[in-house]
Design a protein around this motif. Sequence first.
Motif: not given
Lengths: 696, 326
Positions: A535-538, A530-532, A453-456, A466-469
Amino acid sequence: MNRASNTSFGERVDHSYEVWQEVLADEFFGQQHAGHPTLFYVDDDVERELRHGYGIGEPLAPCVGKFLRLGTAEPYSALEDYRWRKRQQDKNGVPAFLPLLACSVMAASRMVNDHNHRATAYHARFSELLTGDEKQLGSQHYEPISRMWQVLASWQLAQRGARGLRTIPTPADLPSNRSRIGFAQSQALLSGADRSFMPKFFQSLREHGTTWPLSGKTLLAQIEIHGMEQHFSKGFRNALQEEEFRPILAKLIGNYAASWDGSDELVPTGVTRAELLVRLDAGRLSWVARLRSAEQNNRIELKGGVVLERLGDTAYYEVAGLPAPSAGTLARGIRCDGDKLVLSRPSSSVLVLARDDVLGVWASTDGFRPGEAHVVLAAPTAQRDVQRLLDKAATKGRNIDTSKLVWVPQGWTMHRPVTFDDAVTLRRAIQEVQGAVSLLQPPAQFKLRLEGGLKLVPSLDPHLYLRGGEPQVVLPDATEGTPLVDGKERPELRKALSAGRPLPLAVLRLDSGRHTVSYAGVEIDFATADQAVVEPKMTKVCGFTVVDGKASASPSLLVGQTLPTGITGADCTGTAPQHPAVVTELCRRDAGEVLFAAVDGRLWTLEAPERPDWWLERFPDAPAPLRFEACFHGIGGWLLERRCGRWRGRPVNPGTPRPKAVGNPQAWVRAVLNAQQASTEPSWAEYVRAAKELER
Amino acid sequence: MSSNEFGGTLLRWLSESRSGKASALRDGVRSQAQAWGLELKEHADWDWMRKAVSLGFIDVDLRADRWSVAPPVLTRLPHADGLALLTGARTAQTSARIEKAAREWMELIIIPHRPEAGEAPLPDTFLFQYEGPRTLQHAAELLGARYVPCAALQLMDLLPQAAVGPESAPPGGSTANSLENYQLRLRRFVPVEKDDEDGLYRWRGADYARLTRVRRNGVFYAVERETGIYLELARHRTCAMRWRPEAGKGRAGVGRLFVDRYAPLPALHERAAVMCSGFPPLVGKQAQTRSYDNVPRVLAEAIAASLQQNLEITPRPVAATDGGTR
C-alpha cells in the motif's frame, strides 16, 4: 598474428580498455556536444591523435582485439560483460562498448578510402584490424555489433540531445545489404574537414535564392551540378559515387542543413547550442529557448541585447530582445552568439507545433509524432507539399485557416488539428512528397520498449502495471518478425502492427501475473496485478481547507491541522454542520395514506410527489421509485403510513405530545386514535393517551 | 471496450496509487485512450481530471501538480426518493465489498457514463437505493465507507464567497508579452499589450505557470480563474446562472441549474452541484450551458449568492417530461 592466444576465457577487460572507453565517451558523447549533430568519426589519424593527446600506451585495435573470444559463437562476450557491469554502476552512462564500435568505424574509413565498398571487403577489413587475419571475423559474427550501434543510438536519443544529436541512421535508412555494417559506415562518411566546409556550401546555395532547407538528395545533386566535389574529402567523394551510400550521405548532409542557422560556420563543438523554438500561447507566437545541457545560469546575456531567462527549474528560457516570430523571421535563420553559448534556429518554411509537456502549450517540434495532434503552419512555398502530405496521410477533420487568426504569419496557412494515426503511411507519404516536408520524419525507434500504461508503484517496481492498464509495445523501426506475447502470436494486435502504431496490450485482457513480449530475438517482461501489493504511503493529501466555517477558494495540500478539518472528495464531515434541525424520512409510495401527527397537535397529510424529472429523463426505463422523501424542519411527531388497511408508525423527534398547543386538534385526535395500533413504542402510547384525554 | 471499463480502470489505478502528480494522471488518461483507440478532444485529459474532482473521486492541487484520492463516501442525494451516492476511492478491496453487498443486501444501481464525442469516459456512477436514512450509517460501515448525511447540502454551508485574494505584483518581466485580458463580450481571454484598465487579466509567471489576477483601481489581486470570471460578471451585472424548477407535482423545490459554459463554477461549487445527482453536468445542445440535475432551489441560491450572481428563476415547464431547453 592471432591475439586470441593471449587471452584466457573469462578474463575481464584491462585498464587501457577502460581508458579508451572513457576517452571516446568524453570526446564524442560528452556534454560539449549538447545540441550538435555528432559523428562518431574515427579513422587512423583520429585514433593516433587521441592516443597521443591522452597519453594512452596501447593503440585502440589491439587493445580491443585481445579481449575477443575467437573461435566461439560469441566473440564479443567479454566486452558485452564489461558493458553490463558498467551499466549496473551507471544506468544513464554512455554504453561501454565504444572501443569496439570505434574499431568498426575505423574499418569502414579504411574501406572508404580504398574505394572498395563491398560488404565482404568490410568484414575482411574489420577482421584484419582486430585479429590480424582477414578471415577470423565474418559477417556471421557481426550481428551483436549492429545491435550495439542501435543501443548507442537509442541511448543518445534518450539523452534528448544533451550528448549530441544523433547521426546514426535508423535501420530503415540503411540499404538491405548494409543493414548491419551501415551503422559504422555512416559514421565514416563525413570527415572533420567535410563538416567545416558545410556552411560555405549551404551559403553558396542560398545565395542563389533557393528555398531552404533543401532535402539531402537535392543537396547532393547540387554538389554535382556545381562541381563542388573537390571541396570534400576522398571518402565523401567515393561514397557519392556509390548508389548504396547516397541515401545515407543524403540523410547526413540533410540533417546538417536542417540544423544550420545561416551563419558562416557550424557552431563549434564545445560551445553550447541553445535551440530557438516557436511557442503558441496566449493567442500569439513567441520564441522560447531550450538548452540541452544542464548547469546553466538562470539569466544568459547574448550579443545584440538578447537575454535568456530560465523558466522555473526547466530547461526552457524566455527570450527577450528578438523580433517576434513572423513570416520574415521564420524564413531567415537566426543566430545570436554569447559566451560559450549560441542561440540558433535554422530557417524553415514549415512549422510543426505539438503539445509541450513541460510548458503545457504548443511548441515547435522536429517531426510529426504519430497519434498526437499538431498545428501545422506552412509558408506559401511549402503549402503545396504540406497539403499533399496531409491529404495522403493525416486523419480527417482538420481545418485550414489562411488569415482569420492574427497570430498566423502573413501569407502562411494553418492546419489544425493534424493527426497521423498510421506511422507507416506517414513515413511513406513523407518519402513520396519529399520537398519541404522531407525532414518531418517521426522520431526513430531503435529498440523494443514499453510505453504508457498504468504503473502501480513505479518507485518500487517500474514494470508492475494495473491489470487493464497494460502498456503499449513500441517496436524498433524496420525490423521484421512477429511480436509474441507470452510466446503466442496475438491477432488482436495485427491492426496496430500494420499501421506501425504501438501495440496496445490492454486489448488482450491478460490475466494478472508475469508476461513477456518478444520480437526479433529480444524479450522484455512486465507484470500486472489487480491491486497494489504494497500500500503506497499517501504523503500528500489534497483538499479544501476550512477556516471559520468557510472553505478555501481552491484546493491545496492539506497538512497538519488542516487535514482533519479539510474537505476531501465528498467527505466534509470534519467541519460541516449536519443540519440537525432537518430530519429526512422516506415514505412508501404504495401507502393508502401517509399522515404526520406533530407533537403540537397539527396534522399533515403527505402526498407522494411525482417522480423526479431528471431521473425519468436519464433513465426512462428505470422502475418507479418505491418511496418518496419527506423533510421535517424543526418539528417532531409521528409519521403514520396506512398499507393494506394497517397503520404503521415511525417517530421523528417525537418529544412529549401537547396537542392543545394550536387550534382545533380534532383531526389530530381522530388520526392518532385510528392508528393507535401503529407502534408499541412508549412514545406512541403517550400520543394515544393524549388523544384519548382530548377526546373525553 | 465499454466506457465503464475505461473509467473504472482509471479510478482503480488512482485508488490503488492513492496520490501522485497531476501531470502523470493526465498521461494515464491519454495512455488509456491510446490503448483503446479513443480519439480524445484537445484537453479531454484535463476535462476528465476536473470531472473526477467534481464527482468526489479525487482532489487536485494544480499549483503543486498533485492529486490524491478521496476517501470512499456514502452520501444521500437530496430529494431523490431514496438514492444515495457511493463515491471516492474504489480500490480492489472496496470494489469487492461493494460487489458482495450488491449480491447479498444492497440495491445497487450502476449507471455507466455516457461520454460526449471526444470525451474520456468517467467511472460508473454507483447509486444505492436505500429504505430509510437510518440504514445508511450502517451500510456505510459495511462498505468501509464514510457516511456523510448529505454532501450537497452540507457543502452548501461551506461555500466560500467569491472575493479577490491578496494583493500581488502587476505583470512585468520577461513574460509580460503573454498578457491577456478577459473580455466579457467575447467571454474569453484575448491578448492585450497593456494592463491600463481594471478587469481580469492573466499572464505567465517566471516559471511559466499561469497567473490570473484582478485589477481594481490599478492594484492587482490574486484570484482563481473561475472566481475571477464571476467577479468580472458581477462588476458588469451580467447573469450567467439560471434555475428552473421541476414540472412534477410536489417537486417545485428541486430543479435544474444552468450555468453559462464560459463561466465554469469554482471547484467546490461545482462539487456541491454535482453531489445533487451524482452525475457530471450535461452540455446543452448548442454547448452554451452546463446543466446540473436535481439541485434544490436553496442550494442554487446559495451557489449564486456566493458568486455574486442574481439567480434567474425560469418558469416551470408545462409538461413533466419536457427537457427541450437543455
